[in-house]
Design a protein around this motif. Sequence first.
Motif, PDB file in Angstrom:
ATOM      1  N   SER A   1     -31.233  16.739  64.592  1.00  0.00           N
ATOM      2  CA  SER A   1     -30.287  17.840  64.468  1.00  0.00           C
ATOM      3  C   SER A   1     -29.038  17.530  65.284  1.00  0.00           C
ATOM      4  O   SER A   1     -29.129  16.989  66.394  1.00  0.00           O
ATOM      5  CB  SER A   1     -30.924  19.153  64.952  1.00  0.00           C
ATOM      6  N   HIS A   2     -27.860  17.861  64.723  1.00  0.00           N
ATOM      7  CA  HIS A   2     -26.605  17.665  65.457  1.00  0.00           C
ATOM      8  C   HIS A   2     -25.506  18.477  64.780  1.00  0.00           C
ATOM      9  O   HIS A   2     -25.717  19.075  63.704  1.00  0.00           O
ATOM     10  CB  HIS A   2     -26.214  16.180  65.505  1.00  0.00           C
ATOM     11  N   ALA A   3     -24.362  18.520  65.382  1.00  0.00           N
ATOM     12  CA  ALA A   3     -23.196  19.202  64.820  1.00  0.00           C
ATOM     13  C   ALA A   3     -22.069  18.185  64.709  1.00  0.00           C
ATOM     14  O   ALA A   3     -21.377  17.906  65.695  1.00  0.00           O
ATOM     15  CB  ALA A   3     -22.774  20.386  65.693  1.00  0.00           C
ATOM     16  N   GLN A   4     -21.915  17.595  63.532  1.00  0.00           N
ATOM     17  CA  GLN A   4     -20.887  16.587  63.283  1.00  0.00           C
ATOM     18  C   GLN A   4     -20.907  15.473  64.329  1.00  0.00           C
ATOM     19  O   GLN A   4     -19.879  15.039  64.828  1.00  0.00           O
ATOM     20  CB  GLN A   4     -19.500  17.240  63.217  1.00  0.00           C
ATOM     21  N   GLY A   5     -22.123  15.058  64.668  1.00  0.00           N
ATOM     22  CA  GLY A   5     -22.271  13.936  65.588  1.00  0.00           C
ATOM     23  C   GLY A   5     -22.287  14.297  67.057  1.00  0.00           C
ATOM     24  O   GLY A   5     -22.332  13.399  67.905  1.00  0.00           O
ATOM     25  N   THR A   6     -22.263  15.592  67.394  1.00  0.00           N
ATOM     26  CA  THR A   6     -22.322  16.001  68.801  1.00  0.00           C
ATOM     27  C   THR A   6     -23.649  16.706  69.070  1.00  0.00           C
ATOM     28  O   THR A   6     -24.268  17.264  68.170  1.00  0.00           O
ATOM     29  CB  THR A   6     -21.164  16.951  69.158  1.00  0.00           C
ATOM     30  N   SER A   7     -24.061  16.663  70.339  1.00  0.00           N
ATOM     31  CA  SER A   7     -25.347  17.253  70.760  1.00  0.00           C
ATOM     32  C   SER A   7     -26.467  16.784  69.836  1.00  0.00           C
ATOM     33  O   SER A   7     -27.240  17.578  69.298  1.00  0.00           O
ATOM     34  CB  SER A   7     -25.263  18.784  70.781  1.00  0.00           C
ATOM     35  N   VAL A   8     -26.575  15.474  69.652  1.00  0.00           N
ATOM     36  CA  VAL A   8     -27.553  14.898  68.721  1.00  0.00           C
ATOM     37  C   VAL A   8     -28.925  14.841  69.397  1.00  0.00           C
ATOM     38  O   VAL A   8     -29.062  14.294  70.494  1.00  0.00           O
ATOM     39  CB  VAL A   8     -27.130  13.485  68.282  1.00  0.00           C
ATOM     40  N   VAL A   9     -29.919  15.413  68.735  1.00  0.00           N
ATOM     41  CA  VAL A   9     -31.271  15.444  69.299  1.00  0.00           C
ATOM     42  C   VAL A   9     -32.283  15.118  68.208  1.00  0.00           C
ATOM     43  O   VAL A   9     -32.000  15.256  67.016  1.00  0.00           O
ATOM     44  CB  VAL A   9     -31.602  16.825  69.912  1.00  0.00           C
ATOM     45  N   GLY A  10     -33.455  14.717  68.643  1.00  0.00           N
ATOM     46  CA  GLY A  10     -34.552  14.458  67.723  1.00  0.00           C
ATOM     47  C   GLY A  10     -35.799  15.200  68.161  1.00  0.00           C
ATOM     48  O   GLY A  10     -36.012  15.431  69.355  1.00  0.00           O
ATOM     49  N   SER A  11     -36.624  15.582  67.204  1.00  0.00           N
ATOM     50  CA  SER A  11     -37.888  16.266  67.505  1.00  0.00           C
ATOM     51  C   SER A  11     -39.054  15.438  66.999  1.00  0.00           C
ATOM     52  O   SER A  11     -38.939  14.720  66.001  1.00  0.00           O
ATOM     53  CB  SER A  11     -37.914  17.653  66.859  1.00  0.00           C
ATOM     54  N   ASN A  12     -40.182  15.569  67.687  1.00  0.00           N
ATOM     55  CA  ASN A  12     -41.415  14.875  67.331  1.00  0.00           C
ATOM     56  C   ASN A  12     -42.550  15.867  67.562  1.00  0.00           C
ATOM     57  O   ASN A  12     -42.935  16.127  68.694  1.00  0.00           O
ATOM     58  CB  ASN A  12     -41.572  13.629  68.196  1.00  0.00           C
TER      59      ASN A  12
END
Length: 596
Positions: free
Chosen positions: A384-395
């Motif tokens: 999840s991110h907003a146009q390449g900012t605050s990019v995170v992943g979930s597992n």
Amino acid sequence: MDPDGVCARAGDLPREPGVYQFEDEEGRVLYVGKAVDLRDRVRSYADPRSNRIAKMVERAAVVDFAVTDTETQALLLEANLIKRHRPPYNVRLKDDKSYPLVQLTDHAVPSIEVTRDPADGATVYGPFTDKGRVETVVKALRETYGLRGCSDHKYSTRDRPCLDYEMGICTAPCTGEIGEADYAADVESVERFFEGEVGVLADPLRREMETAAQEQEFERAANLRDKLGAVEALHGEGDAAVSDAGGAAATDVLGAVVEGDRAVVARLHAEGGKLVERERHTLDAPDGEGPEGVYRAFITQYYAEREFPGAILCAEDPADAEIARWLEREGVELRVPGAGREATLVDLALKNARQRGGADDEVGALADALGIDRPERIEGFDVSHAQGTSVVGSNVTVVGGSAETSDYRRKKLTERNDDYANMRELVRWRAERAVSGRDDRPDPDLLLIDGGDGQLGAARDALAEAGWDVPAVALAKDEELVITPDRGPASAASGTSSQAERSYGVYDWPDDAPHLHLLQRVRDEAHRFAVQYHQTLRDEVSTALDDLPGVGPETRKRLLRRFGSVENVREASPEELTSVDGVGTATAETIRSRLG
């Protein structure tokens, strides 16, 4: 480990109750067991009772052990260790429940708390059956001896006594209200209580109760009486205080079947003579384990954090004296009915346990649909991110169709607007940790990627780079198509020529297919967990930059696009800040002074 090695190790063990662990050369726990006499029990493994146990002993290199005060504590500790280590030669229930412990932290001024995951170096007591009872006892200990319950971090930063001090449940060693020597004496009293000296707490409670009764403070006296009952019951005394947990009107009926390395236990719950709940549970059952062993494992592990019924009915006798004594102390009657209505209920439970396919076995249906081994443990991934900012992943992790939240993980990723690269980084992070042994979770049976063939391809690249051999599929949004690395029925029949169908299999399952519902739940949970983390980071960044003079919405976007996070903005030099359009020298100084 050969028979002579087992006997030599057994000779070093005490003749006391406790638990033992067989471990391989890499320290992996292969098997956990309990014993009334550790020495005799471990020595019996020199002549294994089955081929399964013989294989385990052959693989073992080390036998570790822990002594307990009672046989019941050994029984509960065994269940906790099985949940924690997931040994391959034990029958294991696939949930995350465990029995509560009490720990005194490894600190010059220890804190006391109830926990299921003790800290390294802590002095640990238990495990105990009833969490409510343990919490009552710990509160009574704090009221009597004033031990702190705060974290070590809060203790080190406290400059005045907290509310616990005002309430009389902490003597505030953090601010010097009590000296360390006096506090240590109180800690010693608490240790004596847990080591069996019940009077250390029971006597002052009894005196306080009698005083309250004499002063006609009857409500307070009744509360103290209940605390006293919990204190005495914690050490197996005070039969009147042992919880009946609903009486004979509440009954659990268990039926277990074993099929290869898998067992299913159906649980029917009856109250007032009526069935009010039905559920099925899957367990790992090593080859050679019979229904009796499955019942033993299920009873000790299932009731780790659940209310006891008044009675438990089983199709077969678990044949375990310690379990029978433990249940008797908890006011639970264990029965194996031979005829009548109870026997009919047991037969019904067995029928439920034997039920296969359909909505009750969506994991099995998924295995059949994909043509793979049964995927009990599925891990879902999303970005999840907003146009390449605050990019995170979930597992996220789902075991046996149910979420295992204790195994959820999340990761902050490189700031970029590239879904494929982000998924590749996320899966590679998980894979590399698994291959290097830095991830304490078991390997999954299946990976589910949120996305289409592009995200699945990125994930497969990451798996190949790390050398982690785990099957992976993807679930595309909108059309709800399942994408696999190989050609599936839908791709062969459709006749179209999309890239996904040329390179991957595509399964278009019916909307009501239980195996599709399972994958949708995993996908949706991964998405929810990723979005939640992304919003948390985004809100933290927005809050930090909001209302700064000279920083409007567009400038904030440019700052985030340039630096990726508020932490990077905070650490940027004046020259770096002024390189962003709209940020002058004065604004750069404002940002550094406000954020620094």
